[in-house]
Design a protein around this motif. Sequence first.
Motif, PDB file in Angstrom:
ATOM      1  N   PRO A 152     -21.713  16.531  21.296  1.00  0.00           N
ATOM      2  CA  PRO A 152     -21.469  17.536  20.269  1.00  0.00           C
ATOM      3  C   PRO A 152     -21.845  17.052  18.871  1.00  0.00           C
ATOM      4  O   PRO A 152     -21.711  15.878  18.540  1.00  0.00           O
ATOM      5  CB  PRO A 152     -19.966  17.794  20.371  1.00  0.00           C
ATOM      6  CG  PRO A 152     -19.410  16.547  20.957  1.00  0.00           C
ATOM      7  CD  PRO A 152     -20.482  15.992  21.848  1.00  0.00           C
ATOM      8  N   SER A 153     -22.340  17.998  18.093  1.00  0.00           N
ATOM      9  CA  SER A 153     -22.605  17.780  16.671  1.00  0.00           C
ATOM     10  C   SER A 153     -22.443  19.129  15.986  1.00  0.00           C
ATOM     11  O   SER A 153     -22.134  20.125  16.637  1.00  0.00           O
ATOM     12  CB  SER A 153     -24.004  17.205  16.450  1.00  0.00           C
ATOM     13  OG  SER A 153     -25.007  18.108  16.885  1.00  0.00           O
ATOM     14  N   LEU A 154     -22.630  19.138  14.690  1.00  0.00           N
ATOM     15  CA  LEU A 154     -22.443  20.372  13.925  1.00  0.00           C
ATOM     16  C   LEU A 154     -23.743  20.825  13.272  1.00  0.00           C
ATOM     17  O   LEU A 154     -24.553  20.005  12.844  1.00  0.00           O
ATOM     18  CB  LEU A 154     -21.383  20.176  12.841  1.00  0.00           C
ATOM     19  CG  LEU A 154     -19.978  19.812  13.309  1.00  0.00           C
ATOM     20  CD1 LEU A 154     -19.063  19.547  12.112  1.00  0.00           C
ATOM     21  CD2 LEU A 154     -19.395  20.896  14.209  1.00  0.00           C
TER      22      LEU A 154
ATOM     23  N   ARG B 245     -20.340  24.167  16.247  1.00  0.00           N
ATOM     24  CA  ARG B 245     -20.579  23.087  17.207  1.00  0.00           C
ATOM     25  C   ARG B 245     -21.775  23.427  18.094  1.00  0.00           C
ATOM     26  O   ARG B 245     -21.900  24.552  18.573  1.00  0.00           O
ATOM     27  CB  ARG B 245     -19.325  22.904  18.047  1.00  0.00           C
ATOM     28  CG  ARG B 245     -19.390  21.771  19.018  1.00  0.00           C
ATOM     29  CD  ARG B 245     -18.094  21.716  19.808  1.00  0.00           C
ATOM     30  NE  ARG B 245     -18.212  20.796  20.913  1.00  0.00           N
ATOM     31  CZ  ARG B 245     -17.343  19.829  21.147  1.00  0.00           C
ATOM     32  NH1 ARG B 245     -16.291  19.671  20.383  1.00  0.00           N
ATOM     33  NH2 ARG B 245     -17.508  19.025  22.167  1.00  0.00           N
ATOM     34  N   VAL B 246     -22.626  22.432  18.318  1.00  0.00           N
ATOM     35  CA  VAL B 246     -23.715  22.530  19.285  1.00  0.00           C
ATOM     36  C   VAL B 246     -23.629  21.290  20.186  1.00  0.00           C
ATOM     37  O   VAL B 246     -22.996  20.300  19.817  1.00  0.00           O
ATOM     38  CB  VAL B 246     -25.102  22.632  18.612  1.00  0.00           C
ATOM     39  CG1 VAL B 246     -25.208  23.892  17.751  1.00  0.00           C
ATOM     40  CG2 VAL B 246     -25.403  21.407  17.782  1.00  0.00           C
ATOM     41  N   ASP B 247     -24.260  21.363  21.351  1.00  0.00           N
ATOM     42  CA  ASP B 247     -24.096  20.272  22.307  1.00  0.00           C
ATOM     43  C   ASP B 247     -25.375  19.511  22.630  1.00  0.00           C
ATOM     44  O   ASP B 247     -25.413  18.776  23.618  1.00  0.00           O
ATOM     45  CB  ASP B 247     -23.446  20.794  23.587  1.00  0.00           C
ATOM     46  CG  ASP B 247     -21.975  21.104  23.365  1.00  0.00           C
ATOM     47  OD1 ASP B 247     -21.308  20.317  22.669  1.00  0.00           O
ATOM     48  OD2 ASP B 247     -21.498  22.130  23.877  1.00  0.00           O
ATOM     49  N   SER B 248     -26.413  19.677  21.824  1.00  0.00           N
ATOM     50  CA  SER B 248     -27.594  18.825  22.004  1.00  0.00           C
ATOM     51  C   SER B 248     -28.330  18.709  20.678  1.00  0.00           C
ATOM     52  O   SER B 248     -28.329  19.630  19.864  1.00  0.00           O
ATOM     53  CB  SER B 248     -28.514  19.362  23.098  1.00  0.00           C
ATOM     54  OG  SER B 248     -29.075  20.586  22.706  1.00  0.00           O
TER      55      SER B 248
ATOM     56  N   GLN C 242     -21.332  12.792  16.772  1.00  0.00           N
ATOM     57  CA  GLN C 242     -19.999  13.225  17.192  1.00  0.00           C
ATOM     58  C   GLN C 242     -18.904  12.880  16.183  1.00  0.00           C
ATOM     59  O   GLN C 242     -17.728  13.014  16.462  1.00  0.00           O
ATOM     60  CB  GLN C 242     -19.686  12.676  18.581  1.00  0.00           C
ATOM     61  CG  GLN C 242     -19.776  11.190  18.700  1.00  0.00           C
ATOM     62  CD  GLN C 242     -19.700  10.721  20.137  1.00  0.00           C
ATOM     63  OE1 GLN C 242     -19.310  11.460  21.048  1.00  0.00           O
ATOM     64  NE2 GLN C 242     -20.048   9.473  20.348  1.00  0.00           N
TER      65      GLN C 242
ATOM     66  N   LEU D  16     -15.557  14.810  16.984  1.00  0.00           N
ATOM     67  CA  LEU D  16     -15.849  15.916  17.895  1.00  0.00           C
ATOM     68  C   LEU D  16     -15.755  15.451  19.345  1.00  0.00           C
ATOM     69  O   LEU D  16     -15.422  16.222  20.231  1.00  0.00           O
ATOM     70  CB  LEU D  16     -17.256  16.468  17.631  1.00  0.00           C
ATOM     71  CG  LEU D  16     -17.529  16.978  16.221  1.00  0.00           C
ATOM     72  CD1 LEU D  16     -18.991  17.353  16.063  1.00  0.00           C
ATOM     73  CD2 LEU D  16     -16.626  18.159  15.886  1.00  0.00           C
ATOM     74  N   ALA D  17     -16.082  14.198  19.595  1.00  0.00           N
ATOM     75  CA  ALA D  17     -16.008  13.561  20.916  1.00  0.00           C
ATOM     76  C   ALA D  17     -16.039  12.060  20.673  1.00  0.00           C
ATOM     77  O   ALA D  17     -16.136  11.612  19.527  1.00  0.00           O
ATOM     78  CB  ALA D  17     -17.172  13.996  21.791  1.00  0.00           C
TER      79      ALA D  17
END
Length: 163
Positions: free
Chosen positions: A46-48, A58-61, A121, A148-149
């Motif tokens: 996760p990142s922003l 939030r996006v996951d790639s 993250q 975020l993780a």
Amino acid sequence: MAGNARRLEGDYRELRESFDADPLVQIMPLGTAPFDKYRIAYIGVPSLRQNQKGQPMRVDSTVVDLTLPAGYPKLPPIAKTAGGDIVFHPNFNAEKICIADFWSPGFRLVDVVRKIGAMLQYTDYNIESPLNFVAAAWTQEHLHELPLANHSFGTGSVDVELS
């Protein structure tokens, strides 16, 4: 073989050894060996980004391009997000990712890949010397929501602190 070419080949081997079995990180060398450019895909990390209203989402790639300049390893790698995506983070902007305030030739490329993953993250950020002042202020206000993780990346030795 020149020292720089040996370093580039060693970096490539170490990247492969550390990340080939990691489902969260895909290393794609660009060009011909010895490689001085890489595309790194962080998948499921996760990142922003900012949405159309300017709010973090939030996006996951995330895909990052790393370029090793002619003076590498004396000069640091140049890192930036690929495809025009701009990560909402104090140490990212449209032009670059600040991977280290002070670079040393002893830093390893695998540690740069790990550091960027940690930054994505929000387990790693520097709000004291930000590239993105809005993200730095947001980070300060939302510490209770971070990180975020907390994924670890790659295998092998202990990370070197890049600062």
